[in-house]
Design a protein around this motif. Structure first.
Motif, PDB file in Angstrom:
ATOM      1  N   LEU A  72      49.516 -28.103  48.488  1.00  0.00           N
ATOM      2  CA  LEU A  72      48.618 -27.829  49.601  1.00  0.00           C
ATOM      3  C   LEU A  72      49.136 -26.689  50.466  1.00  0.00           C
ATOM      4  CD1 LEU A  72      46.115 -28.609  51.262  1.00  0.00           C
ATOM      5  CD2 LEU A  72      47.581 -30.194  52.526  1.00  0.00           C
ATOM      6  N   VAL A  73      50.410 -26.713  50.830  1.00  0.00           N
ATOM      7  CA  VAL A  73      50.910 -25.706  51.768  1.00  0.00           C
ATOM      8  C   VAL A  73      51.075 -24.339  51.105  1.00  0.00           C
ATOM      9  CG1 VAL A  73      52.021 -27.457  53.177  1.00  0.00           C
ATOM     10  CG2 VAL A  73      53.360 -26.315  51.422  1.00  0.00           C
ATOM     11  N   ARG A  74      51.408 -24.298  49.830  1.00  0.00           N
ATOM     12  CA  ARG A  74      51.621 -22.994  49.224  1.00  0.00           C
ATOM     13  C   ARG A  74      50.311 -22.300  48.847  1.00  0.00           C
ATOM     14  NH1 ARG A  74      54.548 -25.549  44.327  1.00  0.00           N
ATOM     15  NH2 ARG A  74      52.917 -25.938  42.810  1.00  0.00           N
ATOM     16  N   ARG A  75      49.239 -23.095  48.647  1.00  0.00           N
ATOM     17  CA  ARG A  75      47.970 -22.470  48.288  1.00  0.00           C
ATOM     18  C   ARG A  75      47.421 -21.590  49.397  1.00  0.00           C
ATOM     19  NH1 ARG A  75      44.471 -26.532  48.007  1.00  0.00           N
ATOM     20  NH2 ARG A  75      45.728 -28.344  47.518  1.00  0.00           N
ATOM     21  N   ALA A  76      47.760 -21.897  50.640  1.00  0.00           N
ATOM     22  CA  ALA A  76      47.258 -21.101  51.755  1.00  0.00           C
ATOM     23  C   ALA A  76      47.628 -19.634  51.609  1.00  0.00           C
ATOM     24  CB  ALA A  76      47.793 -21.655  53.075  1.00  0.00           C
ATOM     25  N   HIS A  77      48.712 -19.362  50.909  1.00  0.00           N
ATOM     26  CA  HIS A  77      49.146 -17.982  50.681  1.00  0.00           C
ATOM     27  C   HIS A  77      48.772 -17.497  49.290  1.00  0.00           C
ATOM     28  CE1 HIS A  77      52.413 -15.160  49.233  1.00  0.00           C
ATOM     29  NE2 HIS A  77      51.900 -14.485  50.241  1.00  0.00           N
TER      30      HIS A  77
ATOM     31  N   ALA B  55      38.052 -19.847  50.650  1.00  0.00           N
ATOM     32  CA  ALA B  55      39.014 -20.898  50.290  1.00  0.00           C
ATOM     33  C   ALA B  55      40.251 -20.830  51.169  1.00  0.00           C
ATOM     34  CB  ALA B  55      39.396 -20.763  48.821  1.00  0.00           C
ATOM     35  N   THR B  56      40.735 -19.628  51.412  1.00  0.00           N
ATOM     36  CA  THR B  56      41.942 -19.468  52.218  1.00  0.00           C
ATOM     37  C   THR B  56      41.699 -19.901  53.657  1.00  0.00           C
ATOM     38  OG1 THR B  56      42.704 -17.637  50.821  1.00  0.00           O
ATOM     39  CG2 THR B  56      43.638 -17.800  53.037  1.00  0.00           C
ATOM     40  N   ARG B  57      40.554 -19.497  54.204  1.00  0.00           N
ATOM     41  CA  ARG B  57      40.252 -19.885  55.579  1.00  0.00           C
ATOM     42  C   ARG B  57      40.155 -21.409  55.709  1.00  0.00           C
ATOM     43  NH1 ARG B  57      38.337 -16.689  59.767  1.00  0.00           N
ATOM     44  NH2 ARG B  57      37.660 -17.914  61.564  1.00  0.00           N
ATOM     45  N   TYR B  58      39.572 -22.050  54.719  1.00  0.00           N
ATOM     46  CA  TYR B  58      39.506 -23.515  54.739  1.00  0.00           C
ATOM     47  C   TYR B  58      40.910 -24.113  54.739  1.00  0.00           C
ATOM     48  CZ  TYR B  58      39.730 -28.055  52.490  1.00  0.00           C
ATOM     49  OH  TYR B  58      40.080 -29.347  52.171  1.00  0.00           O
ATOM     50  N   LEU B  59      41.784 -23.616  53.871  1.00  0.00           N
ATOM     51  CA  LEU B  59      43.130 -24.168  53.772  1.00  0.00           C
ATOM     52  C   LEU B  59      43.923 -23.953  55.055  1.00  0.00           C
ATOM     53  CD1 LEU B  59      43.847 -22.986  50.133  1.00  0.00           C
ATOM     54  CD2 LEU B  59      43.757 -25.374  50.880  1.00  0.00           C
ATOM     55  N   VAL B  60      43.818 -22.763  55.635  1.00  0.00           N
ATOM     56  CA  VAL B  60      44.529 -22.486  56.886  1.00  0.00           C
ATOM     57  C   VAL B  60      43.995 -23.381  58.003  1.00  0.00           C
ATOM     58  CG1 VAL B  60      45.010 -20.747  58.638  1.00  0.00           C
ATOM     59  CG2 VAL B  60      45.120 -20.130  56.223  1.00  0.00           C
ATOM     60  N   SER B  61      42.681 -23.565  58.047  1.00  0.00           N
ATOM     61  CA  SER B  61      42.098 -24.423  59.074  1.00  0.00           C
ATOM     62  C   SER B  61      42.533 -25.868  58.898  1.00  0.00           C
ATOM     63  CB  SER B  61      40.569 -24.311  59.041  1.00  0.00           C
ATOM     64  OG  SER B  61      40.158 -22.987  59.362  1.00  0.00           O
ATOM     65  N   LEU B  62      42.673 -26.296  57.650  1.00  0.00           N
ATOM     66  CA  LEU B  62      43.148 -27.646  57.390  1.00  0.00           C
ATOM     67  C   LEU B  62      44.564 -27.838  57.924  1.00  0.00           C
ATOM     68  CD1 LEU B  62      42.323 -30.314  55.901  1.00  0.00           C
ATOM     69  CD2 LEU B  62      43.497 -29.391  53.897  1.00  0.00           C
ATOM     70  N   LEU B  63      45.390 -26.811  57.765  1.00  0.00           N
ATOM     71  CA  LEU B  63      46.784 -26.877  58.213  1.00  0.00           C
ATOM     72  C   LEU B  63      46.961 -26.506  59.683  1.00  0.00           C
ATOM     73  CD1 LEU B  63      48.428 -25.155  55.118  1.00  0.00           C
ATOM     74  CD2 LEU B  63      48.639 -27.567  55.720  1.00  0.00           C
ATOM     75  N   ARG B  64      45.898 -26.063  60.308  1.00  0.00           N
ATOM     76  CA  ARG B  64      46.016 -25.535  61.668  1.00  0.00           C
ATOM     77  C   ARG B  64      46.671 -26.495  62.662  1.00  0.00           C
ATOM     78  NH1 ARG B  64      41.632 -21.778  64.755  1.00  0.00           N
ATOM     79  NH2 ARG B  64      42.868 -21.397  66.632  1.00  0.00           N
ATOM     80  N   PRO B  65      46.372 -27.796  62.628  1.00  0.00           N
ATOM     81  CA  PRO B  65      47.048 -28.689  63.581  1.00  0.00           C
ATOM     82  C   PRO B  65      48.572 -28.637  63.486  1.00  0.00           C
ATOM     83  CG  PRO B  65      45.197 -29.810  62.558  1.00  0.00           C
ATOM     84  CD  PRO B  65      45.379 -28.518  61.803  1.00  0.00           C
TER      85      PRO B  65
END
Length: 389
Positions: free
Chosen positions: A268-273, A305-315
């Motif tokens: 999950l965390v590495r996909r953001a990049h 996809a990237t924006r979704y992943l970053v938003s998911l991790l945003r907290p």
């Protein structure tokens, strides 16, 4: 001795020292003229007493243990990490550079994936700000996000399965003009599933695999790109019907399989990049254009996809990554540049047809946001600290 999992950053990611430097505001401090400090650790001890004033400093970390190790420079009060070295081999010495501020520091060494060893606490005096420490992200913080991602992806694959069914019907009925339109719809849906990059096991190769290893004439090549090649190279409906049917079957099997899966926090965390890094390498170069000329559309789907992943991790990132706002502005800039190449008739300008100045502008925008995304895997990398033991 109680063992624990060694959490390594994704391949090609920066070490945490690079991440926290990227997080700091303004230009990085310049190295001081002071001599480097040697920090030695063994199987039984992590470093020793050391002294340093505030300012830029380099530690020469020497592994005298019997195995490889991860070494963190931490705030002993809460386990927050100032800098990190991964996979230091026995008998090696590796530099660790950072801007030391006033406060308490302690080295923590984890040798051969066993319980960490803490060195003595050292106080740097004064009232000076330095490289900020990043509080580690825990597994407990990531598990709810992984569950949400699993459900979101399930909904996305469910929609994809409907679209590949329509696509197979188009091809089977001989309506290849409509099949081209429905191929793009379905492929872009797949490309918004950022999880596909690392979590779909063999299904990603079957559904979205390239012809690099097999060649375009191999019967082993299947999936979206194989169908794209046939649709835009004049192959007949009878030739392409089994290709479309196989694609639809593979998506149905992916859907059934995914219902039973759990998202790995590391994935999950590495996909953001990695999703957008992948787009920079394969879509914006035109490598993955098998005839449709739609790799800019694919890149735009990867931005989604990237924006979704970053938003998911945003907290988790909001309090840990001051550069987060630059990620969002960079994604917005790249989206705007890509959307300019979407023509009124619904087609896209192929990468090969872009003016050199436009292509350079898009490449630069994508490269910049990939750079802004690079610290996220290290910052959000789930870890244990001494406080967990």
């Amino acid at each position: 001795m109680r063992t624990r999992r060694l959490i390594a950053a994704a391949a090609a990611s920066t070490a945490l020292a690079g991440a926290v430097t990227a997080c700091s505001s303004g230009a990085p401090a310049q190295p001081s003229a002071a001599a480097d400090t040697v920090i030695t650790f063994t199987d039984a001890a992590c470093g020793g007493t050391w002294h340093a004033g505030p300012g830029w400093h380099t530690f020469q970390v020497s592994n005298q243990a019997s195995a490889g190790a991860e070494v963190d420079l931490t705030n002993p009060a809460n386990g927050a990490i100032y800098a990190e070295l991964e996979n230091t081999g026995p008998g090696t010495t590796v530099p660790m550079s950072l801007d030391l501020g006033s406060g308490n520091y302690a080295f923590v060494c984890e040798i051969n994936e066993v319980d960490p060893i803490a060195g003595p606490t050292v106080t740097v005096s004064g009232h000076v700000k330095g490289t900020p420490a990043i509080l580690p992200v825990t597994y407990d913080e990531l598990y709810p996000l992984c569950k949400a991602d699993q459900q979101e992806t399930l909904a996305g694959i469910t929609e994809l399965a409907k679209e590949t069914t329509v696509l197979a019907e188009d091809v089977g009925s001989g309506n290849l003009t409509q099949a081209k339109r429905d191929w793009l719809t379905a492929h872009l849906q797949y490309e918004t599933l950022g999880v596909a990059y690392s979590s779909f096991a063999q299904y990603d190769g079957e559904i979205d695999g390239r012809a690099d290893a097999t060649g375009v004439n191999s019967p082993q090549w299947t999936g979206f790109y194989r169908l794209e090649y046939g649709l835009w190279h004049g192959q007949s409906a009878s030739e392409l019907t089994p290709v479309a049917n196989t694609l639809n079957t593979d998506v149905d099997q992916l859907l059934a399989w995914w219902r039973t899966q759990e998202v790995d926090p590391l994935d999950l965390v590495r996909r953001a990049h990695e999703v957008l890094e992948n787009a920079l390498q394969f879509q914006l170069t035109g490598h993955d254009d098998y005839g449709s000329g739609t790799t800019l559309a694919t890149t735009l789907a990867n931005v989604t996809a990237t924006r979704y992943l970053v938003s998911l991790l945003r907290p988790l990132l909001a309090s840990r990554y001051p550069g987060l706002s630059s990620v969002y502005s960079g994604l917005d800039q790249l989206r705007a540049l890509l959307e300019k190449e979407h023509l009124p008739n619904g087609s896209w300008v192929p990468v090969s047809a872009l003016p050199s100045s436009t292509r350079a502008e898009i490449d630069a925008a994508c490269s910049q946001v990939v750079q802004e995304l690079a610290p996220i895997p290290s910052i959000a990398d789930p870890r244990y600290t001494l406080h967990d033991f």
